[in-house]
Scaffold this motif. Structure first.
Motif, short mmCIF file in Angstrom:
data_model
loop_
_atom_site.label_atom_id
_atom_site.label_comp_id
_atom_site.label_asym_id
_atom_site.label_seq_id
_atom_site.Cartn_x
_atom_site.Cartn_y
_atom_site.Cartn_z
N PRO A 163 9.03 -0.51 4.84
CA PRO A 163 8.58 0.81 4.40
C PRO A 163 9.33 1.22 3.13
CG PRO A 163 10.02 1.00 6.31
CD PRO A 163 9.81 -0.46 6.08
N THR A 164 8.68 2.01 2.29
CA THR A 164 9.29 2.43 1.03
C THR A 164 9.05 3.91 0.77
OG1 THR A 164 7.30 1.82 -0.22
CG2 THR A 164 9.06 0.16 -0.06
N PHE A 165 9.92 4.49 -0.05
CA PHE A 165 9.71 5.81 -0.63
C PHE A 165 9.20 5.61 -2.05
CE2 PHE A 165 11.54 9.07 -3.47
CZ PHE A 165 10.80 10.17 -3.02
N ASN A 166 8.14 6.32 -2.43
CA ASN A 166 7.47 6.08 -3.71
C ASN A 166 7.36 7.35 -4.53
OD1 ASN A 166 6.84 3.84 -2.02
ND2 ASN A 166 5.07 3.36 -3.28
N LEU A 167 7.55 7.22 -5.84
CA LEU A 167 7.32 8.29 -6.81
C LEU A 167 6.50 7.72 -7.98
CD1 LEU A 167 10.80 10.04 -7.19
CD2 LEU A 167 8.73 11.08 -6.23
N GLU A 168 5.65 8.58 -8.58
CA GLU A 168 4.91 8.21 -9.78
C GLU A 168 4.87 9.42 -10.71
OE1 GLU A 168 1.37 5.53 -7.67
OE2 GLU A 168 0.88 7.17 -9.04
N TYR A 169 5.07 9.16 -12.00
CA TYR A 169 4.89 10.21 -13.01
C TYR A 169 3.90 9.68 -14.05
CZ TYR A 169 5.58 13.62 -16.67
OH TYR A 169 5.38 14.58 -17.62
N ASP A 193 -2.64 18.50 -12.57
CA ASP A 193 -3.32 17.38 -11.91
C ASP A 193 -2.77 16.04 -12.37
OD1 ASP A 193 -5.35 18.73 -10.31
OD2 ASP A 193 -6.22 19.36 -12.22
N ASN A 194 -2.62 15.13 -11.42
CA ASN A 194 -2.30 13.73 -11.70
C ASN A 194 -1.10 13.57 -12.63
OD1 ASN A 194 -2.83 10.92 -11.33
ND2 ASN A 194 -3.79 10.83 -13.35
N LYS A 195 -0.05 14.33 -12.36
CA LYS A 195 1.18 14.20 -13.12
C LYS A 195 2.29 13.60 -12.28
CE LYS A 195 0.38 15.70 -17.30
NZ LYS A 195 0.60 14.82 -18.49
N LEU A 196 2.62 14.26 -11.17
CA LEU A 196 3.73 13.82 -10.34
C LEU A 196 3.24 13.60 -8.91
CD1 LEU A 196 6.77 13.28 -9.99
CD2 LEU A 196 7.04 15.72 -9.49
N TRP A 197 3.40 12.37 -8.44
CA TRP A 197 2.99 11.99 -7.08
C TRP A 197 4.22 11.52 -6.30
CZ3 TRP A 197 -2.25 11.92 -5.45
CH2 TRP A 197 -3.19 12.14 -6.45
N ALA A 198 4.23 11.81 -5.02
CA ALA A 198 5.29 11.33 -4.13
C ALA A 198 4.65 10.93 -2.81
CB ALA A 198 6.35 12.41 -3.90
N ALA A 211 0.84 -1.19 0.00
CA ALA A 211 0.00 0.00 0.00
C ALA A 211 0.87 1.24 0.00
CB ALA A 211 -0.92 0.00 1.22
N SER A 212 0.29 2.36 -0.46
CA SER A 212 1.02 3.63 -0.44
C SER A 212 0.06 4.79 -0.23
CB SER A 212 1.82 3.83 -1.74
OG SER A 212 0.97 3.84 -2.87
N LEU A 213 0.58 5.81 0.43
CA LEU A 213 -0.14 7.07 0.65
C LEU A 213 0.62 8.14 -0.11
CD1 LEU A 213 -2.44 8.52 2.19
CD2 LEU A 213 -0.80 8.90 4.05
N MET A 214 -0.04 8.75 -1.11
CA MET A 214 0.65 9.61 -2.06
C MET A 214 0.06 11.01 -2.06
SD MET A 214 2.75 7.34 -3.37
CE MET A 214 3.37 8.00 -4.92
N VAL A 215 0.91 12.00 -2.35
CA VAL A 215 0.53 13.40 -2.46
C VAL A 215 0.72 13.85 -3.90
CG1 VAL A 215 1.04 15.75 -1.70
CG2 VAL A 215 1.16 13.86 -0.05
N ASP A 216 -0.26 14.58 -4.44
CA ASP A 216 -0.16 15.10 -5.79
C ASP A 216 0.72 16.36 -5.78
OD1 ASP A 216 -0.46 15.93 -8.38
OD2 ASP A 216 -2.64 15.71 -8.43
N VAL A 217 2.02 16.16 -5.77
CA VAL A 217 2.96 17.30 -5.69
C VAL A 217 2.96 18.11 -6.99
CG1 VAL A 217 4.42 16.23 -3.95
CG2 VAL A 217 4.91 15.83 -6.36
N GLY A 218 2.60 17.47 -8.10
CA GLY A 218 2.50 18.21 -9.35
C GLY A 218 1.40 19.25 -9.30
N LYS A 219 0.27 18.89 -8.68
CA LYS A 219 -0.82 19.85 -8.52
C LYS A 219 -0.41 20.99 -7.59
CE LYS A 219 -5.01 21.55 -8.48
NZ LYS A 219 -5.54 22.33 -9.64
N LEU A 220 0.25 20.65 -6.49
CA LEU A 220 0.65 21.67 -5.52
C LEU A 220 1.72 22.60 -6.08
CD1 LEU A 220 0.82 19.51 -2.26
CD2 LEU A 220 -1.00 21.08 -2.94
N ALA A 221 2.69 22.04 -6.81
CA ALA A 221 3.84 22.84 -7.26
C ALA A 221 3.63 23.48 -8.62
CB ALA A 221 5.09 21.96 -7.29
N PHE A 222 2.92 22.79 -9.53
CA PHE A 222 2.84 23.27 -10.91
C PHE A 222 1.41 23.41 -11.42
CE2 PHE A 222 6.44 20.20 -10.49
CZ PHE A 222 7.45 21.14 -10.38
N ASP A 223 0.42 23.17 -10.54
CA ASP A 223 -0.99 23.19 -10.93
C ASP A 223 -1.27 22.21 -12.06
OD1 ASP A 223 -3.61 24.04 -10.52
OD2 ASP A 223 -3.48 25.56 -12.08
#
Length: 258
Positions: free
Chosen positions: A250-256, A221-226, A207-219
């Motif tokens: 435990p893991t560190f996760n990224l998605e593009y 949506d659903n581009k870059l998650w960490a 399982a993973s808990l992810m934040v949409d950092v692309g939305k927060l940083a670059f507006d």
């Protein structure tokens, strides 16, 4: 009605890193870098899911031949799901259930260790699709038929066909917002019944808990998650308790997504 090739699709590349993975018969914890390619698409009557993981271990999980090299593994998962309400043009929803499905697919892997596993797993079974405000929540009961190939063991070099078994599978992807922060909780859980003599049930949760950092940083949506993830594996590969059969990683996760 005419069926389009795909009504929607989502493709992403991912990265996971953890230092507490395990492998059976290995005492030490294993560090792994994991690259993934994931594609999900839907059409009028169902959907497809395919994921390819490339896993690189450190030297605690050695490649065949030594040289202080860690093992490399490729793992492919494919699932196709028919949505029965769409197939029969009937509303099957009631209470917490939005629809029923039929899921089928396969898992394939290969790894360059001394054991040289080559997994071939075929699955098929019914799925209950639950109604959630956003995203999805599915529960499947799958029939599993698995073969593997190993260079080591009681019959070295021969294919092993395990006893047919059941896989109870829960899969979810649940987007939500924490204040102004877009997030998602995603993953799967498997309970696998024993696959033969000397095997026991196994449980795997990833399982993973992810934040949409692309939305927060670059507006965007659903581009870059960490985020952070967690893998729990009890009785790995159905092995009885012993070295390397219990994973808490435990893991560190990224998605593009593109």
């Amino acid at each position: 009605p005419q069926v389009s090739a795909a009504n929607w699709s989502d493709t992403s590349v991912g990265y996971r890193y953890g230092t507490h993975f395990t492998e059976p018969n290995i005492e030490d914890k294993v560090k792994k870098n994991i690259l993934s390619l994931t594609h999900v698409s839907g059409y009028d009557y169902g959907q497809n899911f395919v994921n390819v993981d490339l896993l690189q271990s450190n030297s605690a999980d050695p490649a065949n031949g030594g040289d202080n090299r860690g093992a490399t593994e490729a793992y492919v998962t494919y699932r196709h799901q028919l949505h029965l309400g769409k197939v029969f043009d009937t509303d099957l929803s009631f209470g917490p259930v939005s629809d029923f499905g039929l899921t089928a697919g396969l898992d394939l892997n290969t790894k360059n260790t001394a054991f040289a596993p080559r997994k071939q797993l075929v699955v098929v079974g019914p799925t209950v699709k639950f109604a959630v405000p956003k995203g999805f929540l599915d529960f499947s009961i799958l029939y599993g038929h698995e073969r593997n190939h190993q260079k080591l063991g009681p019959n070295p070099g021969e294919d092993i066909t395990f006893e047919d078994h059941a896989i109870y599978n829960l899969t979810w992807g649940l987007p939500f917002e924490a204040g102004m922060v877009p997030m998602k909780f995603q993953g799967f859980a498997n309970y696998v019944t024993p696959k033969g003599k000397g095997k026991t049930n196994e449980q795997l949760v990833r399982a993973s808990l992810m934040v949409d950092v692309g939305k927060l940083a670059f507006d965007a949506d659903n581009k870059l998650w960490a985020g952070v993830g967690y893998e729990y594996w009890h009785n790995k590969f159905g092995n009885q308790k012993g070295p390397g059969t219990q994973t808490n990683a435990p893991t560190f996760n990224l998605e593009y997504h593109f």
